[in-house]
Design a protein around this motif. Structure first.
Motif, short mmCIF file in Angstrom:
data_model
loop_
_atom_site.label_atom_id
_atom_site.label_comp_id
_atom_site.label_asym_id
_atom_site.label_seq_id
_atom_site.Cartn_x
_atom_site.Cartn_y
_atom_site.Cartn_z
N THR A 87 6.68 -5.62 0.04
CA THR A 87 6.09 -4.73 1.03
C THR A 87 5.56 -3.45 0.51
N TYR A 88 4.39 -2.86 1.14
CA TYR A 88 3.91 -1.78 0.70
C TYR A 88 3.90 -0.82 2.07
N SER A 89 4.59 0.54 1.83
CA SER A 89 4.86 1.36 2.87
C SER A 89 5.11 2.78 2.32
N GLN A 90 4.37 3.80 3.06
CA GLN A 90 4.68 5.14 2.69
C GLN A 90 4.57 5.25 1.07
N GLY A 91 3.60 4.73 0.57
CA GLY A 91 3.50 5.21 -0.90
C GLY A 91 4.12 4.24 -1.88
N TYR A 92 4.98 3.36 -1.16
CA TYR A 92 6.12 2.76 -2.11
C TYR A 92 5.78 1.21 -2.31
#
Length: 692
Positions: free
Chosen positions: A655-660
């Motif tokens: 997953t990709y979230s908040q820059g990570y």
């Protein structure tokens, strides 16, 4: 040009009197064994440290009874199979010519020629202020003339061999060296080795690789820093007493910032070079090689050729298993560079005394060890490096600041950087006589503390008060649980004293200093061995501002000497506060290692699960470790286009979230490389995303 990859450093030092020398040497079979083991480069001997040459020479002494031009035949056979060849010459040792020309050898300070264990290698060395220097030059030119296709040169034992022969005494006197001062003598010979290295570089065509193995005038505590080299080979046999598993991480973290190509030269030996019957387990060498890739380095495995001239099949079966795996991932890993958000800083100092050099090396090694265990990505920097790309700078234990370095750190902090210092780090350098005239006057007074004394901090960004050295044998400290949760709520020991810090000022006190009842001593009746804590002194042990955090004792080196896990936990808490969004987030166990490299369009996440352990007196690594269900996050400014495991490109759920990029990995055994491949239009991929 042949690419330096999947190398073998083949030692071939041969004692006199071997009756069947070279009897089984077959260059075609030799090269085929290397090729079948996926070897791409070999260092083969032109001359060994015993002094024998392995080619047709008019300059040196060919091994008695050798019927082959071994160097020439190896070059021809290896080139036919696409394997590069570098010629080995021992520059510092030549025992055969030392017997013929005693006047060419180093004369020790006590007037003797021989020293140490005479059954070892280093009982005698050669002096560069004698005609030996010309002899070495003639050897190099001879090899170049006879083998113009040679791909490179490796010069060994360019080490620390101070000499007090008449020629050297005259040269040192002319250079203004006080020959009674060991540090001055050492500095002179470091410079001399640098001059010899420059002379050798001038002899070679630019396309030839060149490396000098030994200590040079670099101002750094890391060996092999000759400016003339084309690449860096970090020699490290992890199971040998002089190296261990902590040597390579610190060395590569520094050298990869200096040169494009770094090589980890490990070895198959159980004890030392020359261990003909020693073979470390395959997983041990596998760990070394994949750790090299995780740091953006090339791997090289050291071996020893038997005098009869045949490579040991069992050794190359193990090398083949490893290098087959390495070759399969090279389309992604070759020329990849390490990524880091923490810099560990030290000042270059060509005049650093030997004891200070050891102290610095210990501090840097300790910092590397802790950061590896905590999975932070870091570089080691000298004071010529640009600090702008690093989120946090660490000054471990003994990094005093010159005015120049203080100004550099002031600029770094002013633009948002943060600094973690410990021990005497951050204090003014002890000797101010070498400060550039007028530098302090030109700088704003705001940049410096009010007192010029050496026990005051050098920058306004360290608003702490040093109250002098800590004279207690065993001080203690207690931490504020609100700032460092999870640390034991009891006075913790300071095993190595540092400085005493005042607790009043424009900063936050994170830990309080406690004194013991007394120091260890003998009072005529009792030896005061048991030293319990008494009470707080009103002084601080750890202090913090928005920009700088300081620990009053050498916490890094103390961790290395005591393995006090609380020290690492404290540093982890301090760094979490300073760097809440590091490049990698994970809860992997401390023995696991994580590396992050970049080769556009790939970001490579390297995972290693091995656990070297001390068994009796030596470290051992016997098998890989299985790690199931790994959760790990990698900081990226955009969502990747693809995420997959090498070498088979197996898709990985993320997953990709908040820059990570948040990864859920299946069980790995030993090592794994995850590729986060950019999308063709990475800049537009932001926000939230899930890929199953």
């Amino acid at each position: 040009m042949y690419k330096f990859q999947r190398a073998v450093h083949l030692d071939f030092h041969n004692m006199p009197g071997i009756p069947d020398f070279g009897n089984d040497f077959n260059p075609g079979e030799f090269a085929r064994t290397l090729a079948d083991a996926h070897v791409g480069w070999i260092t083969f001997f032109a001359r060994c440290n015993i002094g024998y040459s392995y080619y047709e020479t008019a300059t040196g002494l060919k091994y008695p009874g050798c019927r082959h031009d071994m160097l020439g035949e190896v070059i021809q056979a290896c080139h036919a199979l696409g394997i590069g060849v570098a010629a080995y010459l021992n520059a510092g040792l030549d025992h055969a010519f030392a017997d013929l020309h005693r006047e060419w050898t180093v004369l020790n300070k006590d007037g003797t020629e021989l020293t140490g264990d005479r059954t070892g290698n280093f009982f005698r060395s050669m002096c560069f202020n004698t005609p030996y220097r010309g002899h070495l030059r003639a050897e190099i030119l001879e090899v170049l003339a006879q083998y113009p296709g040679i791909d490179g040169f490796f010069f060994d034992c360019m080490g620390d061999f101070p000499c007090y022969c008449p020629a050297c005494m005259d040269a040192m006197k002319l250079a203004g060296v006080d020959t009674k001062e060991d540090d001055q003598v050492k500095l002179y010979f470091a410079r001399l080795r640098g001059q010899v290295a420059d002379e050798i570089r001038a002899l070679l065509p630019e396309e030839k690789t060149l490396f000098f193995n030994g200590s040079f005038l670099s101002g750094s505590p890391f060996p092999g820093m000759a400016p003339a080299r084309t690449h860096q080979e970090i020699e490290c046999l992890p199971t040998a007493p002089d190296w261990g598993y902590d040597t390579f991480p610190a060395a590569v973290a520094y050298t990869r910032g200096l040169l494009k190509q770094i090589v980890f030269m490990t070895g198959r030996f159980q004890t030392e070079w020359g261990d003909f019957g020693g073979l470390r387990p395959g997983p041990a060498m596998e760990f070394d090689c994949f750790y090299a890739l995780a740091q953006g380095a090339v791997c090289s495995i050291g071996d020893q050729l038997h005098p009869r001239g045949v490579l040991e099949p069992a050794v190359y079966e193990e090398i083949s298993k490893i290098y087959r795996q390495v070759e399969a991932v090279e389309p992604w890993t070759a020329d990849a560079k390490g990524i880091a958000d923490i810099g560990v800083l030290f000042p270059l100092d060509h005049t650093r005394p030997m004891e200070s050099q050891k102290e610095l090396q210990t501090a840097l090694t300790a910092a590397a060890r802790i950061l590896c265990e905590l999975k932070y990505q870091f570089d080691i920097l000298d004071d010529t490096f640009d600090l702008a790309g690093y989120r946090v700078i660490i000054l471990p234990d003994c990094i005093r600041l010159s005015d120049t370095l203080a100004i550099k750190l002031n600029t770094y902090i002013r633009f948002g950087g943060k600094v973690l210092s410990s021990g005497t780090s951050g204090l003014r350098e002890k000797m101010l006589s070498n400060v550039t005239p007028g530098l302090r006057e030109k700088a704003s007074n705001k940049n410096f503390g009010p007192a010029p004394e050496e026990d005051s901090f050098a920058s306004k960004y360290w608003p702490f008060v040093c109250e002098g050295p800590d004279t207690w044998d065993n001080g203690y400290f207690t931490v504020d649980p609100a700032n460092l949760p999870g640390i034991a709520k009891m006075p913790l020991a300071i095993y190595t004293p540092g400085i005493l810090l005042g607790a009043d000022g424009p900063f936050e006190v994170i830990a309080d200093y406690w004194k013991p009842y007394f120091n260890r001593h003998w009072d005529g009746h009792q030896g005061y061995f048991y030293i319990p804590y008494d009470q707080p002194t009103g002084q601080a042990a750890i202090v913090r501002t928005a920009s700088v955090t300081h620990v009053c004792f050498p916490i890094f080196s103390s961790y290395l000497s005591t393995m006090a896990i609380a020290y690492k936990q404290i540093l982890a808490g301090l760094l979490r506060h300073m760097l809440p969004d590091p490049l990698v987030k994970t809860d992997l166990p401390s023995f696991a290692r994580v590396g992050l490299t970049r080769k556009a369009p790939y970001t490579l996440l390297h995972l290693l699960a091995y656990c070297p352990e001390y068994r009796a007196t030596r470290p051992a690594l016997e098998e890989p470790i299985r790690l199931p269900d790994i959760d790990i996050q990698v900081k990226m400014g955009h969502m990747p286009g693809q995420v997959y495991l090498l070498p088979d490109r197996l898709p990985v759920s993320y997953t990709y979230s908040q820059g990570y990029v948040q990864l859920k990995l299946p069980t790995i055994e030993g090592h794994a490389i995850v590729v986060l491949e950019d999308s063709p239009d990475s800049s537009s991929l932001e926000g939230e995303y899930q890929n199953d």
